[in-house]
Design an enzyme around this catalytic site. Structure first.
Site, PDB file in Angstrom:
ATOM      1  N   ASP A   1      64.280  24.150  27.968  1.00  0.00           N
ATOM      2  CA  ASP A   1      64.287  25.615  27.908  1.00  0.00           C
ATOM      3  C   ASP A   1      65.182  26.119  29.036  1.00  0.00           C
ATOM      4  OD1 ASP A   1      60.767  26.232  26.979  1.00  0.00           O
ATOM      5  OD2 ASP A   1      62.327  24.996  26.092  1.00  0.00           O
TER       6      ASP A   1
ATOM      7  N   ASP B   1      55.288  32.098  16.193  1.00  0.00           N
ATOM      8  CA  ASP B   1      54.673  32.079  17.524  1.00  0.00           C
ATOM      9  C   ASP B   1      53.550  33.090  17.533  1.00  0.00           C
ATOM     10  OD1 ASP B   1      58.068  31.965  18.765  1.00  0.00           O
ATOM     11  OD2 ASP B   1      56.796  30.349  18.049  1.00  0.00           O
TER      12      ASP B   1
END
Ligand SMILES: O=C(O)c1ccccc1NCC(=O)[C@H](O)[C@H](O)COP(=O)(O)O
Length: 241
Positions: free
Chosen positions: A11, A130
């Site tokens: 990330d 999500d």
């Protein structure tokens, strides 16, 4: 029975490989060079890399050149996520040579565009679901985006090839994956599901592996690897069994 695919995560925030807690901006722990991290996962035997442009996801800029450099340096398959929301960002993402992209916010805010690109690009498009509870979140997980199962039914009907399912409450916490959520999603779709968020141990990976017959195809692992809860080699061995 196919083995669980593992996708170590890189990330990227402000040029650094970071880990977040609950995906929250400002909760970063930095782990240095994204390219070095990606090369290390590749050297350790990864077949996939999950690569996320957090700045693009949060709308605080982007790491487009670095993301392209990392993806271009990989000999393995790359799943690219973060801020892919229109034709220009999709074109740039696909130009990196990634195997597929994850669309998150776009699936909530511009569903017509997502339906169009699913039709055009097929299994190069996955949708990131999500959630907090059963409510979807977008824009770096900062905005509510509707009901998980209503959106899932719509995307299935539009031909979405694959879903990346994240329980935000678990993400980056080392509290273990939300196995119930994964089972529930697999029960309502026949498309492959990639699990994301919360993996803390080899036993967590073994537990996710038991869901492969129900439709779980892969697991993204971030914090547990960076916190050295186990090595990628150990994780690959655990799911190969
Ligand atoms: O994937 C995204 O687009 C994203 C957007 C905003 C915040 C976080 C985002 N992704 C985070 C990840 O993909 C994590 O690396 C992954 O869920 C692994 O989590 P963990 O193993 O718990 O560190």
């Amino acid at each position: 029975m196919p083995k669980l695919e593992l996708l170590p995560a890189v990330d990227v925030r402000d040029g650094q490989a970071v880990r977040l807690v609950h995906g929250e901006s400002g909760s970063e722990t930095s782990y240095g060079s994204p390219l070095e991290a990606a090369l290390a996962w590749q050297s350790a035997g990864a077949e996939w890399l999950h690569l996320v442009d957090l700045d693009a996801a949060f709308g605080t800029g982007d790491n487009r050149a670095l993301i392209a450099e990392v993806a271009g340096a990989m000999d393995i398959k790359v799943e690219l996520s973060g801020g892919i929301r229109d034709d220009a960002s999709l074109e740039a993402a696909l130009a990196t040579g990634c195997r597929r992209v994850n669309l998150g916010t776009a699936a909530l805010e511009t569903p017509e565009w997502v339906a169009k690109v699913i039709a055009e690009h097929g299994d190069k498009i996955a949708v990131g679901l999500d959630v907090r509870g059963t409510t979807l979140r977008g824009r770096g997980w900062t905005r509510d985006g509707g009901d998980l199962y209503e959106t899932l039914a719509r995307l299935d009907a539009e031909g979405c090839a694959r879903y990346v399912v994240t329980d935000i409450a678990k993400d980056g916490t080392l509290e273990g994956p939300n196995l119930g959520l994964l089972r529930d999603v697999c029960a309502v779709t026949d498309r492959p599901v990639v699990a994301s968020g919360g993996v803390s141990s080899l036993d967590d990976l073994r537990a996710i592996s038991l869901l492969v017959p129900e439709g779980v195809e892969g697991a993204i692992v971030g914090k547990a690897l960076y916190a050295k809860a186990f090595t990628l080699e150990e994780a690959l061995k655990a799911v190969a069994a």
